[in-house]
Design a protein around this motif. Structure first.
Motif, PDB file in Angstrom:
ATOM      1  N   SER A 156       5.269  -1.081  10.984  1.00 36.51           N
ATOM      2  CA  SER A 156       5.518  -1.597   9.632  1.00 36.51           C
ATOM      3  C   SER A 156       7.008  -1.656   9.328  1.00 36.51           C
ATOM      4  O   SER A 156       7.489  -2.623   8.726  1.00 36.51           O
ATOM      5  CB  SER A 156       4.790  -0.756   8.587  1.00 36.51           C
ATOM      6  N   ALA A 195      12.548  -6.971  10.454  1.00 33.46           N
ATOM      7  CA  ALA A 195      12.643  -8.341  10.955  1.00 33.46           C
ATOM      8  C   ALA A 195      12.552  -9.354   9.818  1.00 33.46           C
ATOM      9  O   ALA A 195      13.291 -10.347   9.799  1.00 33.46           O
ATOM     10  CB  ALA A 195      11.553  -8.598  11.992  1.00 33.46           C
ATOM     11  N   CYS A 196      11.663  -9.111   8.861  1.00 35.83           N
ATOM     12  CA  CYS A 196      11.539 -10.020   7.718  1.00 35.83           C
ATOM     13  C   CYS A 196      12.837 -10.041   6.914  1.00 35.83           C
ATOM     14  O   CYS A 196      13.285 -11.106   6.487  1.00 35.83           O
ATOM     15  CB  CYS A 196      10.376  -9.597   6.826  1.00 35.83           C
ATOM     16  N   ARG A 197      13.430  -8.879   6.732  1.00 38.11           N
ATOM     17  CA  ARG A 197      14.686  -8.794   5.972  1.00 38.11           C
ATOM     18  C   ARG A 197      15.830  -9.478   6.712  1.00 38.11           C
ATOM     19  O   ARG A 197      16.613 -10.222   6.139  1.00 38.11           O
ATOM     20  CB  ARG A 197      15.003  -7.324   5.716  1.00 38.11           C
ATOM     21  N   VAL A 255       8.471  -4.650  11.336  1.00 38.13           N
ATOM     22  CA  VAL A 255       8.139  -5.931  10.695  1.00 38.13           C
ATOM     23  C   VAL A 255       8.965  -6.123   9.430  1.00 38.13           C
ATOM     24  O   VAL A 255       9.500  -7.208   9.184  1.00 38.13           O
ATOM     25  CB  VAL A 255       6.623  -6.014  10.399  1.00 38.13           C
ATOM     26  N   GLY A 256       9.099  -5.077   8.627  1.00 37.84           N
ATOM     27  CA  GLY A 256       9.918  -5.168   7.416  1.00 37.84           C
ATOM     28  C   GLY A 256      11.372  -5.458   7.731  1.00 37.84           C
ATOM     29  O   GLY A 256      12.019  -6.279   7.072  1.00 37.84           O
ATOM     30  N   ILE A 315      12.609 -13.924   6.147  1.00 34.27           N
ATOM     31  CA  ILE A 315      11.202 -14.302   6.026  1.00 34.27           C
ATOM     32  C   ILE A 315      10.605 -13.513   4.865  1.00 34.27           C
ATOM     33  O   ILE A 315      10.807 -12.307   4.772  1.00 34.27           O
ATOM     34  CB  ILE A 315      10.438 -13.977   7.324  1.00 34.27           C
ATOM     35  N   PRO A 316       9.856 -14.171   3.983  1.00 30.80           N
ATOM     36  CA  PRO A 316       9.236 -13.419   2.881  1.00 30.80           C
ATOM     37  C   PRO A 316       8.264 -12.374   3.430  1.00 30.80           C
ATOM     38  O   PRO A 316       7.404 -12.676   4.245  1.00 30.80           O
ATOM     39  CB  PRO A 316       8.481 -14.476   2.081  1.00 30.80           C
ATOM     40  N   ALA A 317       8.429 -11.146   3.016  1.00 27.99           N
ATOM     41  CA  ALA A 317       7.564 -10.065   3.481  1.00 27.99           C
ATOM     42  C   ALA A 317       6.191 -10.160   2.827  1.00 27.99           C
ATOM     43  O   ALA A 317       6.072 -10.587   1.680  1.00 27.99           O
ATOM     44  CB  ALA A 317       8.194  -8.720   3.162  1.00 27.99           C
ATOM     45  N   ALA A 318       5.207  -9.751   3.575  1.00 27.19           N
ATOM     46  CA  ALA A 318       3.832  -9.788   3.064  1.00 27.19           C
ATOM     47  C   ALA A 318       3.505  -8.493   2.325  1.00 27.19           C
ATOM     48  O   ALA A 318       2.497  -7.855   2.558  1.00 27.19           O
ATOM     49  CB  ALA A 318       2.876 -10.003   4.215  1.00 27.19           C
TER      50      ALA A 318
END
Length: 79
Positions: free
Chosen positions: A13, A19-21, A16-17, A25-28
């Motif tokens: 988690s 990488a999104c930042r 992924v957070g 990329i908008p985080a889910a």
């Protein structure tokens, strides 16, 4: 309790957070603390109810028709 799975989930988690930042990329996930707490509480409730139900005896199993795949397996129709 399997602590390796919990640790792997936490690490995944955070990766992924991150990488999104980094890539924009908008985080889910909810962007506010109250939304994150809601997700946490829902997950905790699901886990607690699952633990409670798993400890109880299946009292109404005889009334359950089962899954269609179970019927094929019992009839010898599975491959």
């Amino acid at each position: 309790m399997n602590y390796v799975k919990i640790l792997a989930g936490l690490v995944l988690s955070f990766v992924v957070g991150l990488a999104c930042r980094k890539f924009g990329i908008p985080a889910a996930s909810p962007p506010v603390l109250s939304g994150a707490l809601l997700v946490f509480m829902m997950s905790s409730g699901y886990w607690l109810v699952d633990r409670y139900v798993a400890r109880r005896a299946a009292e109404n199993r005889r009334h359950c028709g089962g899954h269609a795949l179970d019927a094929k397996a019992q009839a010898g129709g599975s491959r």
